[in-house]
Design a protein around this motif. Sequence first.
Motif, PDB file in Angstrom:
ATOM      1  N   ILE A 208      11.314  -7.458  -3.764  1.00 42.48           N
ATOM      2  CA  ILE A 208      11.461  -8.135  -5.060  1.00 42.48           C
ATOM      3  C   ILE A 208      10.377  -7.645  -6.011  1.00 42.48           C
ATOM      4  O   ILE A 208      10.653  -7.280  -7.165  1.00 42.48           O
ATOM      5  N   SER A 209       9.140  -7.566  -5.508  1.00 38.87           N
ATOM      6  CA  SER A 209       8.047  -7.089  -6.369  1.00 38.87           C
ATOM      7  C   SER A 209       8.334  -5.681  -6.861  1.00 38.87           C
ATOM      8  O   SER A 209       8.091  -5.353  -8.023  1.00 38.87           O
ATOM      9  N   ASN A 210       8.844  -4.838  -5.952  1.00 36.88           N
ATOM     10  CA  ASN A 210       9.166  -3.459  -6.370  1.00 36.88           C
ATOM     11  C   ASN A 210      10.177  -3.454  -7.502  1.00 36.88           C
ATOM     12  O   ASN A 210      10.038  -2.717  -8.474  1.00 36.88           O
TER      13      ASN A 210
ATOM     14  N   ALA B 263       0.846  -1.200   0.000  1.00 30.47           N
ATOM     15  CA  ALA B 263       0.000   0.000   0.000  1.00 30.47           C
ATOM     16  C   ALA B 263       0.877   1.243   0.000  1.00 30.47           C
ATOM     17  O   ALA B 263       1.882   1.312   0.716  1.00 30.47           O
ATOM     18  N   GLY B 264       0.555   2.170  -0.829  1.00 27.62           N
ATOM     19  CA  GLY B 264       1.318   3.423  -0.911  1.00 27.62           C
ATOM     20  C   GLY B 264       2.559   3.295  -1.771  1.00 27.62           C
ATOM     21  O   GLY B 264       3.261   4.291  -2.019  1.00 27.62           O
ATOM     22  N   GLY B 265       2.872   2.082  -2.210  1.00 20.58           N
ATOM     23  CA  GLY B 265       4.076   1.876  -3.030  1.00 20.58           C
ATOM     24  C   GLY B 265       3.814   2.262  -4.478  1.00 20.58           C
ATOM     25  O   GLY B 265       2.665   2.500  -4.862  1.00 20.58           O
TER      26      GLY B 265
ATOM     27  N   GLU C 220      14.520 -11.679  -9.428  1.00 14.23           N
ATOM     28  CA  GLU C 220      14.488 -11.332  -8.010  1.00 14.23           C
ATOM     29  C   GLU C 220      15.690 -10.523  -7.550  1.00 14.23           C
ATOM     30  O   GLU C 220      15.620  -9.786  -6.578  1.00 14.23           O
ATOM     31  N   LYS C 221      16.822 -10.663  -8.315  1.00 20.44           N
ATOM     32  CA  LYS C 221      18.020  -9.955  -7.846  1.00 20.44           C
ATOM     33  C   LYS C 221      18.017  -8.494  -8.266  1.00 20.44           C
ATOM     34  O   LYS C 221      18.941  -7.753  -7.941  1.00 20.44           O
ATOM     35  N   LEU C 222      16.994  -8.076  -9.027  1.00 21.98           N
ATOM     36  CA  LEU C 222      16.952  -6.683  -9.471  1.00 21.98           C
ATOM     37  C   LEU C 222      16.842  -5.726  -8.299  1.00 21.98           C
ATOM     38  O   LEU C 222      17.280  -4.578  -8.371  1.00 21.98           O
TER      39      LEU C 222
END
Length: 937
Positions: free
Chosen positions: A313-315, A33-35, A237-239
Motif C-alpha cells: 500500500i505504501s508503495n 529497505a531497497g524500495g 490503499e487500492k492503488l
Amino acid sequence: MNIDVVGRMRPMTRVEGATNLLVEANGRVAAHAGGPYFGFQTLHSSNTSTYDVFKTSVEALLDLYLAGYNVCLLIGGESGAGKSYNMVGETNNRPGLVQMVLDHLFAKLSEERYHPQTRMSKQDPEVTMEMVEVYNELVKDLMSAPHALNMGLLDITESAVKGVHAKNATTTRVSNASMGGTYFRNAWGRRTEATTDHGPASQNAAIILHIDLCVKVGDNPQPYKSRFTIVELPGLEKLSADPTQVQLREGPKLSKALIALSQVTTSLANHPFPDRVIHYGDSKLTQLLQEQLGGNFKTRALICLKAKTDPDISNGVLKFCTNLSHIRNFPIVNDGLAQGLLVQKEARILEHKQQSGSGPVHFSSTTAPVYNDTGEEIRRLQTENITVKYDDSGDDLRRLQTENLVLKDQNERLQLRLDRLQNKFGDIANTRTDLSQQLLLSEEEKLKVSQSLVDIQIENNKIREEAEAAKFELTNKIILLENHVLELEAERDKHKKSATYAKERLAEVEKDRKDLADEYVVLKTNYLALTKEHQKELARNEELAIELLNLVNNKAALMRQVAILTNGDPETSEANSEIDRIRALVAKNSGGKIKAGDIIGNQTDRDHVEQTLFANRKKYDIEIERMRRELADENKKMEHRLTAVMKELAENRNLARERQQKISELNAKLITIRGEKESLQTQLNRLQHKAKDLGEDFRARLIKYVEDIAEFVDKGQANHPQNRLRDYCDGMLKDIRRSHKEREAQLSEAARGYKERMAKTIHSYEALLIAYRNLRQTCEARGFDKADLGPDEYEMKLSDSEIQSAHMKELDRVKSELARTKNETDTLKMRYGLFGEDKDTMAEITVAGKSDIWGAMRKQLREFTLNTQQQLEQERARLLSENSVLKEQLRESQQYIDGHLVRYKQEVVRLRKMLGMNEDGVILTDRVGRSLRTRRR
Ligand SMILES: Nc1ncnc2c1ncn2[C@@H]1O[C@H](COP(=O)(O)OP(=O)(O)OP(=O)(O)O)[C@@H](O)[C@H]1O
C-alpha cells in the motif's frame, strides 16, 4: 508549476506497534529497505500540529489565492491515515485546515491592504462556498439538505464560464469565518454514511469544497475571481491492487474514481507539455478536478501517512506521490482579462464539441432511463417512418409493412429474451466469481484473524511475563521489608523492656528518696527537740554550777573560818584546793557558754553522714544518667534506622506505583486486545455467516438456473435422449455439492481450530487475570493505597455470557473457599494475638524471642493463604477452559448433527418422492389405484 507534494505522518496508535516506513531526515520515504523512495517537499512529523502544517504548507496558497490565483489543496492517503483529521480537525480545540483557511482568509480580507506585494486595496469582497461529494459515481450536493426528488444528486455539465461543474450545486454566500465553518460542518455531516461489504462510504468517497472569492482590486473594473479548492481524495490503499480485480470484486463503479484518478495522474506526469490531450472523462471525480490537475490552478498535495502499514500500500501511495509531483499546472492571475480570454477559448471548444456531436458533456445521475428513452425514440422514429411510407404506397405495401413490423416486433422480443438470458448467464458467472472471490477474501480475513490472534497470544504472554516479573520483584521487596519491620519490632520490644526496667529503677530511687526525706525530717525534728532539751540542760547546768560555786565558796569560807579557828593557814588549806578544782570544773562545764547551734560535727563526721544518707542516691543518679545517655543513643539509632526504612518504604511505594502504572497500562492493553478480539470474532462470525448464506444462495440459484437450462435444452433435444443435458447437469450438480461439502468441512475445521485457539487465549487471559489478582492482593496486603492499584480485576472480565456465568459460579465457589481460609487465618491470628492493635500490648508482655516466632508464623500463614488461593485459582481457570472447550465441542457436534439431520431428511424425502411415496413414506396411487412408482416406471 509542478504540484508540490508534502507529507504528514500520523501519530502511531498503541495497537500499531513499531513503524515500518523508512523515513530519512530530508523527507525521503520508502516502504521498505531497497524500495523506491519518494522525497516529500516537506515531511511533517507525527508531533507537528495542524496549525504548523497550515503555517508551513497552506498559508502560502492562501496568499496566492488572495492575489487572484486559483489554488487547490489535495488531501490524500490511505484510509485511516488522517485525511479527515486534517480537513475537519477533531474538536473545537483542534480545528482542521478548512477552518484555518476560513479564519485567515477573513482576517486578511479585513486588513487594510491584504496583499503587501501588490499594495492593492480590496473592494467589496464576496466569498461563496460550494461542497459536493463524489461516491460511487454519484455527485451529491452537500451544501443543502437533500431534496426528496433527487436526493441531492447532481448531474455534471460543462459551460464556458464555469468549465466542468456540478449542475445546480448550491452556492452559499459566507460573510465571516465562523459562518463558513458552520456551513462546512453541516455539509460534512451530510456525507454518505452507508457501509458496504467493501468498507464505509468515507473510504471510497471524495469531498470537493470550493471557496470562491470575487473581489475588485485597485482600479480594475472587472473583479478578480479566484477559487480555493480543498479536496479529500478517496482512500489510496487500492492503488496497489490490480484495477481489474478491484472492479471485479467491488463492481465497476465503487473505485472508478480512484482508478481514473490514478490513470489521469500517470498520463499527466508523462506529458508535461501544454499541448497535451488528457482524457478526464473516465470518472466524475477526474472530470470535476480537471482544472486542479493540470489546469489553471496552483495545486499542493498533502499526503497523510501511517507509520505502520502494508508495504505494498505504501508503495502504491508513494508512486502516486511521484506522479503528482511530475504534474505541471499552468496557474495565472484571474483578472478580468484573463477570465475573458479563458471563457472565449472555452466557448469555442464547446462549440466545436457540439458541432462534432460530442458535447457539451452531460451525465445523468441515473443511466437506465437513458436506454429506455433511446428505445422509445427509435420506436417513435420507426413508426413515423412507417406512417410516411404508409401514405405513399399501396395496400400491398401497407400489408407487407405491417407484417414486417410484426416480425420486427417479434424479433425484438426474441432479442430481448435472448438479452435477458445472456444477462442471467452473465449474472451467474459474476455471482460465481464474486462468490469465489468473497470466499477467498473471507479465507484471507480468517488468516488475518488467526494472525492477529497469534499476535494477541504473544502480547498476552509478554504481559503475563512482565506481570510475573513485577510480581516476583514486588514479593521479594515485600518480604525484605517484612523482615526489616520484624527486626525493628524486635528492637522496639527490647527498648521498651529496657525503658520499663529504667522506669522501675526510677520508681525505686524515688521511693528511696522519699524515705530519705522522711528520715531526714524525723531526724531534724529529733535534733531540734534534743537541742531544746540540751539548752534546758545547759541552763540547769549553769544554775547548778552557780549553786555549786556558791556552795564551794560557802564551804571555802567555812573552811577558812575553821582554819582560823584552828590556827591553821587559811590560804594553804585543803579547802582552797578543793575550791579551785570545783571552780575549774564549773568553768570547764559552763565557762564557754555553748550554744545549740554551735554543736556541729566535724567534716569527717559530715562526710560519713552524707555517705550513709546519700550514697545510694548518687549511685542512682549516675545509673539514671547512664541509662538516659543509652536511651538517647538508642533513640538516635532508632530514628536513623526508621528514616532509612521510611526512605526505603517510600522508594518501594514509588516502585510499586510505577509497577501499578505499568499494570494499568497492561490493563489498558488487555482491554484493547479484548475489544479487538471481540471485534475480530464478530467479523469472523459475520464472514462465516455471509459465506454460508452466499454459498446457500449460490447453490440454490445455480441449481435453479441449471435446471432451467436443462429443461430448456432437453425440450430442444428430445430426439436425442442419449445426450440428455439433464444427466450431465445432475452429474455437475453432484460434483458441486461434493465440493461444497468438502469446503464446508474445511471451513468448519478451520472454525474449530480458531475456536480452540480462542479457548487457549481465554485460558491464558484467565491465568493473566489470576497473576494480576495475586499481585493486587499482595499489594493490598502491604497496605498500598487502593486508588493506586488500578482497576479491579472484576472490571476486566470476559463479557461472553456463557463464560461469564460459569466464571461467576466458579468465582463464588472460590470466594467462599477464600473466605473460609481467611476466617481460619483470622481465628489463628486472634488466638496468637497477631492483630495490629493487640501487637503492642502483646509485645510488652511477651518474652523477647516470641516476636520472631510470631513473625515466622505470620509469614507462613500468609504464604499458605496465597499458595492455596493461587492453586484454587489455577484449578478454577483450568476447569473453566475445559468447560468452555467441552461446551464448544458440544455445540459444534449439535450444529453438525442439526445441519446433517436436515440434509438427511431432505435426502430421504427426495428418495421417497423418487420412489413415489409422500413425505411420510405412504405410497401414492393414481385414481385407478396403481402405484405412481409403477406408472412412472
Ligand atoms: N495528526 C494526527 N494527530 C492525532 N490523531 C490523528 C492524526 N491524524 C489522524 N489521527 C487520528 O487517526 C484516526 C483516523 O483518522 P481519519 O479518520 O482522519 O482518517 P481518514 O484518512 O480520513 O480515514 P477514512 O478514509 O477511513 O475516513 C482518527 O481517530 C484521527 O483522530
